[in-house]
Enzyme design. Structure first.
Site, mmCIF file in Angstrom:
data_model
loop_
_atom_site.group_PDB
_atom_site.id
_atom_site.type_symbol
_atom_site.label_atom_id
_atom_site.label_comp_id
_atom_site.label_asym_id
_atom_site.label_seq_id
_atom_site.Cartn_x
_atom_site.Cartn_y
_atom_site.Cartn_z
ATOM 1 C CE1 TYR A 61 31.923 44.413 43.241
ATOM 2 C CE2 TYR A 61 29.721 44.383 42.265
ATOM 3 C CZ TYR A 61 30.831 45.089 42.722
ATOM 4 O OH TYR A 61 30.828 46.451 42.680
ATOM 5 N N GLY A 113 33.134 47.733 43.733
ATOM 6 C CA GLY A 113 34.140 48.309 42.848
ATOM 7 C C GLY A 113 35.498 47.677 43.079
#
Length: 512
Positions: free
Chosen positions: A54, A61
């Site tokens: 990530y 997000g």
């Protein structure tokens, strides 16, 4: 000035204040340099191997499902800063921005954020050389980190945005050039490492907490002066009373009042003049004490947060890159709401003591503490102003942390509003400090009237407070009313600049 050495583990409240307000120099502990480098090696390997991590090889997000090619990982980080710098409002103060820069560096040197050492050193150089990014105070929901304001902090590092240098606002590039700090280009993970975290709400809250500690001590000084002005009853502050309900704040406040008034001939005993004093005088240990306990609780939380890593993902090792929620502001949002409530109560009780001093129906002083009430209004409107401030505090004390608005396509579906909580606490403390300043000024005026009625001696601590006030402000006895605002400003400055607290603490110890 002593240097502050950052190792990510033991930064203190006092050190944050020293860097933020006194511009103490800052260094990274040598042992942490290697930690930062090792963490960065892991990020470089992730990018090279195109592993799915990530914010490194994915979007942000709800866009975490979007894969980012390794050739675009650097551009991804700059895009992040440009788009996320969406703040609004007046800029945070220089001291607040310096505090947030310091806390961010301290987090990064823990070696779990994957940032390059040269990027951390750029931020450190900015701090030491006086480049202060223009950071709008509004725009953070206190959950995915303080994304908007922290992005504004990063912009000058890239030669973008705006910054203050030597008090002048200019472009970020110009500020960096004048300070002799080279701008950088972000690499993989670095933008996220710089902006994902609770740094802004913590920075505002740290300084507010420090000021609240001083406010609590000043409230005891103000209360002691009022108590002596009214010839208050010392029995309510005896230790034996408070050891049977031994809340720490109760015990400390009662001891402070005994210490401040030691040697006073104005203090009385039960039934000597009256049987009991009003709550605002008699119950100071319980009221001030509750606020002290609140403030000390928040200070304990602050000590944890300024030494925490609050970004995402966290890089533990090559095999452990963990996406979690350390950026979420809830652990500090609730304490900062609590801080505001504690500070508001100090203002509330102080305003009631101001009313008791200026109201001739509640004392044996002339109305509004002037010799010729009617011709002169004296302290009349000082109480109005205090009433306005404490009423405003009651609105501000409504907790921000109980609110939440979903963001980022419902991926971030519960947020803290912690930055709002910290900002509100800051304003409440300022308002309450003005009320306490007003009480001290009124109590000293009342003591002068008391001295005309009764020969006597103030306590050791209250005498020091009285002497300092009278060295800066005259007794208000003019045929013409003076401009009260000017006197109140001088009185408030004695509190803001620590003159009053230092004068008293030279002769007695005031505990917190």
């Amino acid at each position: 000035m002593e240097k502050v050495i950052l190792n990510g583990e033991d930064l203190t409240l006092e050190e944050v204040v020293a860097v933020a307000r006194e511009k103490a120099p800052v260094e990274i502990a040598p042992e942490n340099i290697e930690k930062v480098k090792e963490s960065r090696k892991i990020v470089d390997k992730i990018v090279e191997e195109e592993r799915v991590v990530y914010g490194v090889t994915t979007g942000f997000g709800s866009l975490a499902k979007v894969h980012i090619d390794k050739d675009d990982c650097s551009q991804l980080q700059e895009n992040l800063i440009r788009t996320h710098s969406s703040g609004y409002g007046d800029p945070l103060s220089e001291e607040e921005v310096r505090a947030l820069m310091l806390i961010r560096i301290n987090s990064l040197v823990k070696g779990v954020s994957g940032i390059r050492l040269e990027t951390v050193e750029t931020l450190l150089d900015m701090l030491n050389k006086g480049v202060v990014p223009h950071v709008p105070e509004k725009g953070s929901i206190g959950a995915s980190g303080d994304l908007a304001p922290l992005s504004h902090m990063v912009l000058p590092m890239l030669g973008l945005g705006r910054a203050f240098y030597k008090g002048e606002l200019m472009s970020g590039q110009e500020a960096m050039d004048k300070a002799g700090v080279k701008v950088i280009h972000l690499e993989a993970k670095e933008g996220l490492a710089l902006i994902n975290g609770t740094t802004v709400l913590t920075a505002i809250g740290v300084l507010a907490t420090y000021d609240a500690i001083k406010l609590a001590k000043l409230a005891d000084i103000a209360g002691a002066l009022s108590l002596e002005a009214h010839r208050g009853i010392i029995d309510a502050f005896y230790e034996k009373l408070h050891t049977i309900r031994p809340h720490a704040g109760n015990l400390t406040t009662a001891k402070n009042i005994r210490t401040l008034t030691e040697g006073s001939t104005f203090m009385t005993h039960t039934a000597e003049i009256r049987v009991q004093d009003a709550y605002t005088l008699r119950c100071m240990p319980q009221i001030h004490g509750a606020s002290k306990d609140t403030i000390n609780y928040v200070a304990d939380k602050v000590a944890i947060e300024v030494n925490a890593a609050t970004d995402n993902p966290i890089i533990i090792s090559e095999d452990e890159v963990i996406s979690g929620g350390n950026f979420h502001g809830e652990p500090m949002a609730q304490p900062f709401d609590f801080l505001g409530i504690g500070a508001a109560e100090l203002g509330n009780v102080s305003e009631r003591r101001v009313e008791r001093l200026v109201n001739a129906q509640l004392s044996d002083f002339p109305s509004f503490l002037v010799k010729h009430p009617g011709l002169n209004s004296g302290f009349m409107i000082t109480q109005y102003a205090c009433a306005a401030l404490v009423s405003e505090n009651k609105v501000l004390a409504h907790p921000a942390s109980v609110d939440s608005i979903t963001s980022c396509e419902n991926q971030e579906d519960f947020v803290s509003m912690g930055t709002i909580a910290a900002r509100k606490a800051r304003e409440i403390i300022k308002n309450s400090r003005r009320v306490v300043a007003t009480e001290i000024m009124a109590a000293v005026q009342a003591i002068d009237f008391r001295k005309e009625m009764t020969d006597g001696q103030l306590g050791k601590g209250t005498q020091a407070a009285y002497d300092l006030v009278r060295s800066k402000l005259d007794f208000i006895a003019h045929d013409k009313d003076i401009q009260m605002y000017d006197e109140l400003e001088k009185m408030t400055d004695l509190l803001v600049n620590d003159d009053l607290l230092n004068a008293v603490e030279k002769v007695v110890d005031i505990e917190m």
